[in-house]
Design a protein around this motif. Structure first.
Motif, PDB file in Angstrom:
ATOM      1  N   GLU A 368       0.819  -0.752   0.187  1.00  0.00           N
ATOM      2  CA  GLU A 368       0.302  -0.214   0.173  1.00  0.00           C
ATOM      3  C   GLU A 368       1.033   0.881  -0.079  1.00  0.00           C
ATOM      4  O   GLU A 368       2.058   1.020   0.909  1.00  0.00           O
ATOM      5  CB  GLU A 368      -0.679  -0.103   1.309  1.00  0.00           C
ATOM      6  N   GLY A 369       0.775   2.566  -0.960  1.00  0.00           N
ATOM      7  CA  GLY A 369       1.442   3.770  -0.830  1.00  0.00           C
ATOM      8  C   GLY A 369       3.005   2.947  -1.515  1.00  0.00           C
ATOM      9  O   GLY A 369       3.287   3.996  -0.708  1.00  0.00           O
ATOM     10  N   ILE A 370       3.232   2.568  -2.264  1.00  0.00           N
ATOM     11  CA  ILE A 370       4.427   2.061  -2.552  1.00  0.00           C
ATOM     12  C   ILE A 370       4.582   2.823  -4.127  1.00  0.00           C
ATOM     13  O   ILE A 370       4.651   2.323  -4.221  1.00  0.00           O
ATOM     14  CB  ILE A 370       5.023   0.422  -2.200  1.00  0.00           C
ATOM     15  N   LYS A 371       5.745   3.258  -4.441  1.00  0.00           N
ATOM     16  CA  LYS A 371       5.841   3.463  -5.771  1.00  0.00           C
ATOM     17  C   LYS A 371       7.758   2.766  -6.029  1.00  0.00           C
ATOM     18  O   LYS A 371       8.312   2.080  -5.295  1.00  0.00           O
ATOM     19  CB  LYS A 371       6.502   5.173  -6.256  1.00  0.00           C
ATOM     20  N   PHE A 372       7.913   1.839  -7.408  1.00  0.00           N
ATOM     21  CA  PHE A 372       8.921   1.238  -7.732  1.00  0.00           C
ATOM     22  C   PHE A 372       9.959   2.018  -8.355  1.00  0.00           C
ATOM     23  O   PHE A 372       9.169   2.388 -10.243  1.00  0.00           O
ATOM     24  CB  PHE A 372       8.134   0.115  -7.862  1.00  0.00           C
ATOM     25  N   GLU A 373      10.875   2.101  -8.631  1.00  0.00           N
ATOM     26  CA  GLU A 373      11.729   3.153  -9.311  1.00  0.00           C
ATOM     27  C   GLU A 373      12.863   1.587  -9.533  1.00  0.00           C
ATOM     28  O   GLU A 373      13.603   0.268  -8.665  1.00  0.00           O
ATOM     29  CB  GLU A 373      12.571   3.246  -8.988  1.00  0.00           C
ATOM     30  N   GLN A 374      13.095   1.541 -10.929  1.00  0.00           N
ATOM     31  CA  GLN A 374      14.193   1.303 -11.659  1.00  0.00           C
ATOM     32  C   GLN A 374      16.091   0.718 -11.720  1.00  0.00           C
ATOM     33  O   GLN A 374      15.905   2.258 -11.125  1.00  0.00           O
ATOM     34  CB  GLN A 374      14.514   1.413 -13.446  1.00  0.00           C
ATOM     35  N   GLY A 375      15.917  -0.112 -10.476  1.00  0.00           N
ATOM     36  CA  GLY A 375      17.371  -0.074  -9.933  1.00  0.00           C
ATOM     37  C   GLY A 375      18.575   0.129 -11.261  1.00  0.00           C
ATOM     38  O   GLY A 375      18.148   0.155 -12.391  1.00  0.00           O
ATOM     39  N   ASP A 376      19.924  -0.492 -10.834  1.00  0.00           N
ATOM     40  CA  ASP A 376      21.064  -0.030 -11.807  1.00  0.00           C
ATOM     41  C   ASP A 376      20.755  -1.495 -12.792  1.00  0.00           C
ATOM     42  O   ASP A 376      21.634  -1.203 -13.660  1.00  0.00           O
ATOM     43  CB  ASP A 376      22.057  -0.292 -10.571  1.00  0.00           C
ATOM     44  N   GLU A 397      -0.174   5.653   4.992  1.00  0.00           N
ATOM     45  CA  GLU A 397       1.084   4.257   5.066  1.00  0.00           C
ATOM     46  C   GLU A 397       1.210   4.113   4.188  1.00  0.00           C
ATOM     47  O   GLU A 397       0.484   3.507   3.718  1.00  0.00           O
ATOM     48  CB  GLU A 397       1.116   3.814   6.341  1.00  0.00           C
ATOM     49  N   SER A 398       3.071   3.685   3.764  1.00  0.00           N
ATOM     50  CA  SER A 398       3.372   2.953   3.236  1.00  0.00           C
ATOM     51  C   SER A 398       4.097   1.584   3.387  1.00  0.00           C
ATOM     52  O   SER A 398       4.801   1.710   4.381  1.00  0.00           O
ATOM     53  CB  SER A 398       4.253   4.393   2.132  1.00  0.00           C
ATOM     54  N   ILE A 399       3.549   0.394   2.826  1.00  0.00           N
ATOM     55  CA  ILE A 399       3.516  -0.719   3.989  1.00  0.00           C
ATOM     56  C   ILE A 399       3.600  -1.530   2.572  1.00  0.00           C
ATOM     57  O   ILE A 399       2.764  -1.514   1.529  1.00  0.00           O
ATOM     58  CB  ILE A 399       2.389  -1.067   4.387  1.00  0.00           C
ATOM     59  N   ILE A 400       4.934  -2.362   2.985  1.00  0.00           N
ATOM     60  CA  ILE A 400       5.128  -3.981   2.576  1.00  0.00           C
ATOM     61  C   ILE A 400       4.494  -5.121   3.392  1.00  0.00           C
ATOM     62  O   ILE A 400       5.863  -5.480   4.295  1.00  0.00           O
ATOM     63  CB  ILE A 400       6.420  -4.137   2.084  1.00  0.00           C
ATOM     64  N   LEU A 401       3.737  -6.334   2.753  1.00  0.00           N
ATOM     65  CA  LEU A 401       2.993  -6.971   3.619  1.00  0.00           C
ATOM     66  C   LEU A 401       4.216  -7.941   2.605  1.00  0.00           C
ATOM     67  O   LEU A 401       3.747  -8.581   1.709  1.00  0.00           O
ATOM     68  CB  LEU A 401       2.101  -7.061   3.766  1.00  0.00           C
ATOM     69  N   LEU A 402       4.648  -8.975   3.687  1.00  0.00           N
ATOM     70  CA  LEU A 402       4.941 -10.374   3.416  1.00  0.00           C
ATOM     71  C   LEU A 402       5.235 -11.841   4.162  1.00  0.00           C
ATOM     72  O   LEU A 402       4.550 -11.339   5.643  1.00  0.00           O
ATOM     73  CB  LEU A 402       6.065 -10.730   3.784  1.00  0.00           C
ATOM     74  N   ARG A 403       3.799 -13.155   3.480  1.00  0.00           N
ATOM     75  CA  ARG A 403       3.132 -13.924   4.617  1.00  0.00           C
ATOM     76  C   ARG A 403       4.401 -14.556   4.633  1.00  0.00           C
ATOM     77  O   ARG A 403       5.047 -15.241   4.198  1.00  0.00           O
ATOM     78  CB  ARG A 403       1.813 -14.450   3.934  1.00  0.00           C
ATOM     79  N   LYS A 404       4.167 -15.584   5.713  1.00  0.00           N
ATOM     80  CA  LYS A 404       4.851 -16.628   6.570  1.00  0.00           C
ATOM     81  C   LYS A 404       6.280 -16.536   6.728  1.00  0.00           C
ATOM     82  O   LYS A 404       6.738 -16.856   5.865  1.00  0.00           O
ATOM     83  CB  LYS A 404       4.052 -17.974   6.533  1.00  0.00           C
ATOM     84  N   VAL A 405       7.061 -15.740   6.667  1.00  0.00           N
ATOM     85  CA  VAL A 405       8.492 -15.861   7.124  1.00  0.00           C
ATOM     86  C   VAL A 405       8.923 -16.795   8.933  1.00  0.00           C
ATOM     87  O   VAL A 405       8.305 -16.307   9.669  1.00  0.00           O
ATOM     88  CB  VAL A 405       8.547 -13.779   7.380  1.00  0.00           C
ATOM     89  N   ASP A 406       9.653 -17.401   8.413  1.00  0.00           N
ATOM     90  CA  ASP A 406      10.244 -18.647   9.854  1.00  0.00           C
ATOM     91  C   ASP A 406      11.200 -17.530  10.404  1.00  0.00           C
ATOM     92  O   ASP A 406      12.580 -18.250   9.333  1.00  0.00           O
ATOM     93  CB  ASP A 406      10.047 -19.489   8.730  1.00  0.00           C
ATOM     94  N   PHE A 407      11.317 -17.443  11.128  1.00  0.00           N
ATOM     95  CA  PHE A 407      12.251 -17.110  11.841  1.00  0.00           C
ATOM     96  C   PHE A 407      13.294 -17.675  12.797  1.00  0.00           C
ATOM     97  O   PHE A 407      14.081 -17.923  13.415  1.00  0.00           O
ATOM     98  CB  PHE A 407      12.032 -15.524  12.802  1.00  0.00           C
ATOM     99  N   GLY A 408      11.711 -19.082  12.455  1.00  0.00           N
ATOM    100  CA  GLY A 408      13.131 -20.174  13.707  1.00  0.00           C
ATOM    101  C   GLY A 408      13.057 -19.958  15.139  1.00  0.00           C
ATOM    102  O   GLY A 408      12.504 -19.363  15.331  1.00  0.00           O
ATOM    103  N   LYS A 409      14.824 -20.342  15.709  1.00  0.00           N
ATOM    104  CA  LYS A 409      14.801 -20.126  16.957  1.00  0.00           C
ATOM    105  C   LYS A 409      14.746 -18.265  17.486  1.00  0.00           C
ATOM    106  O   LYS A 409      14.848 -17.863  18.497  1.00  0.00           O
ATOM    107  CB  LYS A 409      16.030 -20.466  17.503  1.00  0.00           C
ATOM    108  N   GLY A 410      15.198 -17.876  16.219  1.00  0.00           N
ATOM    109  CA  GLY A 410      15.313 -16.643  16.762  1.00  0.00           C
ATOM    110  C   GLY A 410      16.261 -15.445  15.717  1.00  0.00           C
ATOM    111  O   GLY A 410      17.064 -16.042  15.366  1.00  0.00           O
TER     112      GLY A 410
END
Length: 478
Positions: A368-376, A397-410
């Motif tokens: 949400e509210g994110i703009k993408f620019e071409q990289g190098d 707000e400008s948001i990037i959301l990712l689902r089911k991220v596994d951090f394991g033990k920490g």
């Protein structure tokens, strides 16, 4: 009284601004559809490489920037995206077809195949509609480019000999069979199939007509269980004169035919309707239809398009489309494709996301509210706060959301490659949750900045961008 009037005006402006900002249909619902919520895309194709599924489509957003209605004439780019879990997608930006091949009229409806060639490299061949006039081709040794145009004209166009009454040789669908031989189907209203040359950028046979009844467009090819599978879109006409099967397919649906001898016109046999028009499903509007069938990590998927994003976000009513994906049942032994449904929920995530390897900032399940620019580099994008759509209000707000991220033990810290003045908040599970870490960027040059955190187990991961920060990639560390 003046103070009250000022507060009233201010409140109206704030509320009005908030209400006018459209929210992604994926952000709070858990939907996996559409694939991307920050760009309009359509007419899918896909190829697997390095364990990832790369998907390409018509860039409807290019037309959206110019007009209220999608009449396609401004589109000269193709969109690229990839995934390894079917829910979190990396946006690789656009292929600038009009710059690579300045002779094109437009670029729509790609179809991509790949093959390891004599130089030991995997070569990618991307065929596309050069408007309704013909079919062009681009090549690359990377799934995200850079791309080149090996011809200074279309591979096939309306002037090509042998097409007969196929006057609109567009919407290509290509496949490479188990013998390494390439094939292509194309045409609108009338279809033709031909064998590709060994160089994959020439035609090496006559054009044959597989005799698809009520053919409209959206040609695609697969090779399944030793058979060639040709899929196409039926037209909007009355189908009461249907002769190929007892089942009469619905209007503007996706149907398929099979053959073991593709250059024998009489060998093609009709299968069935495997995806009705989106408008035949609750909550969706009628639109044109185009699919790609793909087996990825042991499961078959159908990638298609609807107008879900423009409709759910109430952004437009101009026929701007968005790519979607569903699981589909394909019996490889009998070569039978069962009908699939069109849903907003979409597919299940097939593996957790690993936060301990470099992840591109442009990877997201929802935004949400994110703009993408071409990289190098080709296929690399930078992320910053801004408008995803030309006529889209900027949310709070400008948001990037990712689902089911596994951090394991920490994890004990997170790093991000950033530049500019601003910050990135890290939140877990809900976009409304408090920040558990804040990455601060103060420099004008690219710098890997770090923030301490304490995370374990599996979570949805949310990044909130504030200020003028530009962001390339991120990584958590134990």
């Amino acid at each position: 009284i003046m103070k009250l009037r000022y507060l009233s005006i201010l409140l109206t402006l704030v509320l009005g601004s908030h209400c006018s900002a459209q929210v992604s249909p994926k952000l709070r619902t858990g939907y996996a559809n559409p694939i991307l919520d920050h760009v309009f895309t359509a007419d899918p194709t896909a190829v697997e490489f390095g364990g990832r599924l790369y998907v390409y489509g018509t860039n409807d957003s290019e037309q959206y920037e110019y007009a209220e209605k999608n009449s396609y004439e401004k589109i000269k780019t193709l969109a690229m995206m990839s995934t390894d879990d079917m829910v979190n997608w990396t946006y690789h930006g656009n292929i600038p077809v009009g710059e690579i091949a300045p002779w094109v009229i437009n670029s729509w409806a790609p179809s991509i195949v790949s093959r390891v060639e004599a130089d030991g490299k995997t070569h990618f061949y991307l065929y596309f509609s050069n408007s309704g006039y013909g079919t062009g081709v681009l090549t690359s040794t990377s799934p995200v480019g850079p791309w080149t145009s090996p011809l200074n004209k279309s591979l096939v166009d309306a002037q090509t000999e042998g097409l007969g009454d196929c006057n609109v040789p567009f919407d290509p669908g290509a496949v490479i069979d188990d013998n390494g031989v390439g094939w292509i189907a194309l045409g609108g209203g009338k279809c033709r199939i031909a064998r590709l040359g060994k160089d994959m950028i020439s035609i090496d046979s006559e054009f044959i007509n597989p005799r698809p009844q009520h053919h409209f467009e959206a040609n695609e090819m697969n090779y399944i269980g030793g058979k060639y599978v040709y899929t196409y879109n039926t037209d909007w006409q009355d189908h009461s004169d249907w002769e190929l099967s007892d089942e009469i397919p619905t209007t503007c649906c996706m149907a398929y035919m099979t053959s073991t001898t593709p250059l024998d016109s009489m060998s093609w046999r009709y299968g069935n309707n495997y995806l009705k028009n989106a408008g035949d499903f609750p909550g969706f509007t009628y639109t044109n239809n185009h699919t790609h069938l793909h087996k990825y990590r042991g499961k078959w998927y159908v990638i298609y398009h609807t107008e879900m994003l423009q409709d759910d976000m109430q952004m437009a009513d101009g026929g701007f489309r968005s790519l979607m994906v569903e699981e589909i049942n394909v019996d490889e032994e009998k070569v039978h494709i069962s009908p699939a449904d069109v849903t907003k929920k979409g597919v299940n995530q097939i593996q957790s996301l690993n936060p301990y390897i470099k992840q591109e900032a442009e990877t997201a399940a929802a935004t949400e509210g994110i703009k993408f620019e071409q990289g190098d580099e080709a296929g690399n994008m930078y992320v910053c706060r801004g408008k995803a759509f030309a006529k889209h209000g900027l949310p709070d707000e400008s948001i990037i959301l990712l689902r089911k991220v596994d951090f394991g033990k920490g994890s004990k810290k997170v790093t991000a490659m950033v530049k500019g003045k601003g910050l990135i908040e890290v939140r877990l599970d809900s976009i409304d949750s408090p920040a558990i870490a804040t990455i601060t960027s103060l420099g004008t040059d690219w710098e890997e900045c770090m923030a301490k955190c304490k995370i374990s187990g599996e979570h949805d991961l949310i990044f909130v961008i504030k200020g003028q920060v530009k962001w390339d990639y991120w990584k958590f560390k134990r």
